[in-house]
Design a protein around this motif. Sequence first.
Motif, PDB file in Angstrom:
ATOM      1  N   GLN A  65      -5.141   5.913  27.576  1.00 28.68           N
ATOM      2  CA  GLN A  65      -4.902   4.685  28.333  1.00 28.68           C
ATOM      3  C   GLN A  65      -3.439   4.270  28.223  1.00 28.68           C
ATOM      4  O   GLN A  65      -2.841   3.827  29.204  1.00 28.68           O
ATOM      5  CB  GLN A  65      -5.822   3.558  27.842  1.00 28.68           C
ATOM      6  CG  GLN A  65      -5.798   2.331  28.714  1.00 28.68           C
ATOM      7  CD  GLN A  65      -6.333   2.583  30.114  1.00 28.68           C
ATOM      8  OE1 GLN A  65      -7.067   3.524  30.365  1.00 28.68           O
ATOM      9  NE2 GLN A  65      -5.943   1.749  31.048  1.00 28.68           N
ATOM     10  N   SER A  67      -0.904   6.265  27.808  1.00 29.08           N
ATOM     11  CA  SER A  67      -0.150   7.184  28.664  1.00 29.08           C
ATOM     12  C   SER A  67      -0.296   6.806  30.131  1.00 29.08           C
ATOM     13  O   SER A  67       0.670   6.838  30.893  1.00 29.08           O
ATOM     14  CB  SER A  67      -0.633   8.622  28.463  1.00 29.08           C
ATOM     15  OG  SER A  67      -0.367   9.047  27.162  1.00 29.08           O
ATOM     16  N   TYR A  68      -1.493   6.435  30.508  1.00 22.81           N
ATOM     17  CA  TYR A  68      -1.751   6.039  31.898  1.00 22.81           C
ATOM     18  C   TYR A  68      -0.982   4.764  32.251  1.00 22.81           C
ATOM     19  O   TYR A  68      -0.330   4.684  33.288  1.00 22.81           O
ATOM     20  CB  TYR A  68      -3.253   5.835  32.093  1.00 22.81           C
ATOM     21  CG  TYR A  68      -3.624   5.261  33.435  1.00 22.81           C
ATOM     22  CD1 TYR A  68      -3.530   6.035  34.592  1.00 22.81           C
ATOM     23  CD2 TYR A  68      -4.073   3.948  33.557  1.00 22.81           C
ATOM     24  CE1 TYR A  68      -3.874   5.523  35.821  1.00 22.81           C
ATOM     25  CE2 TYR A  68      -4.410   3.428  34.792  1.00 22.81           C
ATOM     26  CZ  TYR A  68      -4.312   4.215  35.921  1.00 22.81           C
ATOM     27  OH  TYR A  68      -4.645   3.691  37.141  1.00 22.81           O
ATOM     28  N   GLU A  69      -1.058   3.781  31.374  1.00 17.12           N
ATOM     29  CA  GLU A  69      -0.423   2.481  31.635  1.00 17.12           C
ATOM     30  C   GLU A  69       1.103   2.572  31.643  1.00 17.12           C
ATOM     31  O   GLU A  69       1.755   1.885  32.412  1.00 17.12           O
ATOM     32  CB  GLU A  69      -0.854   1.447  30.591  1.00 17.12           C
ATOM     33  CG  GLU A  69      -2.312   1.062  30.648  1.00 17.12           C
ATOM     34  CD  GLU A  69      -2.669   0.171  31.814  1.00 17.12           C
ATOM     35  OE1 GLU A  69      -1.759  -0.367  32.480  1.00 17.12           O
ATOM     36  OE2 GLU A  69      -3.870  -0.002  32.058  1.00 17.12           O
ATOM     37  N   GLY A  72       1.889   6.653  33.876  1.00 16.51           N
ATOM     38  CA  GLY A  72       1.126   7.069  35.037  1.00 16.51           C
ATOM     39  C   GLY A  72       0.391   8.379  34.839  1.00 16.51           C
ATOM     40  O   GLY A  72      -0.040   9.009  35.789  1.00 16.51           O
ATOM     41  N   ILE A  74      -2.785  10.824  33.381  1.00 18.39           N
ATOM     42  CA  ILE A  74      -4.217  10.726  33.648  1.00 18.39           C
ATOM     43  C   ILE A  74      -4.853   9.651  32.772  1.00 18.39           C
ATOM     44  O   ILE A  74      -4.659   9.616  31.565  1.00 18.39           O
ATOM     45  CB  ILE A  74      -4.901  12.086  33.408  1.00 18.39           C
ATOM     46  CG1 ILE A  74      -4.347  13.113  34.388  1.00 18.39           C
ATOM     47  CG2 ILE A  74      -6.406  11.967  33.547  1.00 18.39           C
ATOM     48  CD1 ILE A  74      -4.835  14.519  34.154  1.00 18.39           C
ATOM     49  N   LYS A  75      -5.623   8.783  33.397  1.00 21.29           N
ATOM     50  CA  LYS A  75      -6.316   7.698  32.702  1.00 21.29           C
ATOM     51  C   LYS A  75      -7.355   8.277  31.746  1.00 21.29           C
ATOM     52  O   LYS A  75      -7.927   9.325  32.002  1.00 21.29           O
ATOM     53  CB  LYS A  75      -6.996   6.812  33.745  1.00 21.29           C
ATOM     54  CG  LYS A  75      -7.615   5.556  33.192  1.00 21.29           C
ATOM     55  CD  LYS A  75      -8.161   4.726  34.353  1.00 21.29           C
ATOM     56  CE  LYS A  75      -8.786   3.427  33.957  1.00 21.29           C
ATOM     57  NZ  LYS A  75      -9.170   3.217  32.607  1.00 21.29           N
ATOM     58  N   SER A  76      -7.596   7.556  30.663  1.00 22.28           N
ATOM     59  CA  SER A  76      -8.604   8.018  29.709  1.00 22.28           C
ATOM     60  C   SER A  76      -9.989   7.983  30.348  1.00 22.28           C
ATOM     61  O   SER A  76     -10.253   7.215  31.259  1.00 22.28           O
ATOM     62  CB  SER A  76      -8.579   7.151  28.450  1.00 22.28           C
ATOM     63  OG  SER A  76      -8.873   5.810  28.767  1.00 22.28           O
TER      64      SER A  76
END
Length: 176
Positions: A65, A67-69, A72, A74-76
């Motif tokens: 999450q 990394s995603y936030e 950008g 891949i979301k967890s």
Amino acid sequence: MPKVVTIGWELEYALQENGMKQKELAAATKTPNATVSDHVQGGGVRLEKLSDYVEALNTDRLRGQASYETYGFIKSMDGKVAEILTPTELDFLQDQETIQREERREHAKVLLIKSKLEPLTRKDREDLERYVMEFLDEIVVELSIVFSILKILGMTITTAFNKRMPHWIEKKYMKG
């Protein structure tokens, strides 16, 4: 102003996964108890503090999450399906996603070749996008299976990637 993210749910889940209390996380990250509580309740978290939380809690979901936030990436895999279904049940769902993608596969191959020879029409692009979206659905379910099995093994995705990297380098999937 620094970027701020909301990770309350993921933070609470990571605490539970680690069997850690909020005050223990506060001590580990040199953060006031009230601030940790605010973050768990959904208050904005600065990137520096997010990094501290990720390091202290070391869970795939929180790392994913974050990394995603921030980047950008891949979301967890945090959907209810991934939480309640076993790897075997997820495998059945993955089979259904594969069927949906395969229905579009031959047409997608034609469009991929066509794209090398001439510009795609608007409809061609929409058809190709539908195919790739079905592919993504399948991949998300496959990732949920991987995360579910890794949880059983007590292994993080980072550990699994590091362990498998030499094989991928040898197969030329990755660079060394």
